[in-house]
Design an enzyme around this catalytic site. Structure first.
Site, PDB file in Angstrom:
ATOM      1  N   LYS A   1      10.713  71.294 131.435  1.00  0.00           N
ATOM      2  CA  LYS A   1      11.934  71.417 130.647  1.00  0.00           C
ATOM      3  C   LYS A   1      12.885  72.454 131.229  1.00  0.00           C
ATOM      4  O   LYS A   1      12.518  73.285 132.050  1.00  0.00           O
ATOM      5  CB  LYS A   1      11.584  71.694 129.186  1.00  0.00           C
TER       6      LYS A   1
ATOM      7  N   ARG B   1       1.161  67.923 126.574  1.00  0.00           N
ATOM      8  CA  ARG B   1       1.892  66.755 127.068  1.00  0.00           C
ATOM      9  C   ARG B   1       2.508  67.120 128.410  1.00  0.00           C
ATOM     10  O   ARG B   1       3.419  67.961 128.480  1.00  0.00           O
ATOM     11  CB  ARG B   1       2.952  66.338 126.057  1.00  0.00           C
TER      12      ARG B   1
END
Length: 334
Positions: free
Chosen positions: A278, A313
């Site tokens: 991210k 994840r």
């Protein structure tokens, strides 16, 4: 209201008064007591209210065939043209299936398949198109593997098609607030779920997100959503909670959540951490290209594992599985 953040330890020298953290590999003998009105303070674990101690220490039951006595890896399979990191790479079903096989061989415990990008600025995908992207891949993977498969969707019709194709868990980044039919469908079908916090929809969520106290606000949201799901008929023991790193959060918000991940064990559910590649990782690490953020992603994953976070994840399954083995060997944490 008081909130309780256990202070996790993984050292082999464990006091007799310590409690297991969520029945996993960490333990704790001290807890930070937090409120919105007063300064926080530390108490010993044996001074916790009995119900709080039980919720923080009780083992989390298996969900979709996954036990949570050790960290588990959720391999990301985006069959989208526009996901922020790997958009367009796995849109062909045969390529997607090959990538899923690779992730399984490399150590993934569950495959998360999504057909709608939820990156900042992403627009909604039509239901038929989302089904067209996801259901055939799920069906093909299920025909050759018993690995748990989750469908990453906000929509009941997509979840229904995915379940018929073989998916065994619904992962909703909208916290089951986007489509009012989704949670009742999961309850009726007996499907476990992952409920995530996000402030706003993907097209708007990164436009000046604000919180009074991001850790406590996210905790309260998740607790409210979990109680709603339980009332609909989904037992708490079949719910995974995700604080939603990067979904309506600034860099500072993300760091605060990561520093306080252990707080979320108080929900009494397994916790999912989805921080892989991210933007905040690139900002801190100085890596503009999302595909090159693997080292920073590993650091964040290991920080979560050290706080007892059960499900991770990730895009880079091979590297994460290797890092986990080294973490286990050097800490004796599992």
């Amino acid at each position: 209201m008081r909130y309780y953040r256990p202070l996790p330890q993984c050292d082999h020298a464990r006091p007799k008064t310590a409690l297991p953290l969520a029945g996993g590999w960490c333990w704790f003998d001290a807890v930070e007591v937090i409120s919105r009105e007063d300064p926080s303070h530390i108490i010993q674990a044996y001074d916790l209210p009995r119900d709080v101690a039980k919720r923080l220490s009780a083992p989390r039951l298996p969900i979709a065939g996954l036990g949570f006595d050790a960290p588990r890896l959720m391999g990301i399979l985006n069959v989208t043209p526009d996901s922020f990191s790997d958009g367009g790479r796995y849109t062909a079903p045969d390529v997607a299936l090959s990538h899923a096989r690779d992730m399984i061989n490399d150590g993934a415990d569950i495959i998360d398949i999504g057909g709608e990008s939820t990156r900042p600025g992403a627009e909604e995908v039509a239901i038929d198109e989302e089904i067209r992207r996801t259901a055939p891949v799920i069906e093909a993977l299920r025909s050759e593997s018993r690995i748990p498969i989750s469908i990453d969707t906000r929509k009941a019709a997509v979840a229904h098609a995915a379940h018929e194709a073989g998916a065994s868990l619904v992962n909703d980044v909208a916290g089951f607030t986007f489509d009012p039919a989704l949670a009742p469908f999961c309850a009726e079908a007996g499907l476990p779920v992952c409920v995530m916090h996000a402030q706003g929809t993907p097209d708007m969520m990164q436009k000046d997100p604000r919180y009074d106290n991001v850790a406590l606000d996210v905790y309260d949201y998740l607790e409210t959503r979990i109680e709603t799901l339980v009332a609909i008929g989904i037992p708490r023991s079949r719910i995974i909670a995700d604080p939603g790193i990067g979904f309506g959060k600034t860099l500072e918000h993300n760091l605060t959540l990561l520093q306080n991940l252990a707080l979320f064990h108080g929900l009494g559910c397994p916790i999912l951490l989805g921080a892989s590649r991210k933007r905040f990782i690139g900002t801190i690490g100085g890596t503009e290209d999302a595909g090159a953020r693997m080292p920073g992603s590993l650091a964040v994953t290991l920080a979560g594992i050290a706080q007892g976070i059960q499900l991770h994840r990730v895009h880079d399954v091979t590297a994460t599985a290797e890092a986990l083995k080294l973490w286990q060997a050097t800490t004796g944490g599992i």
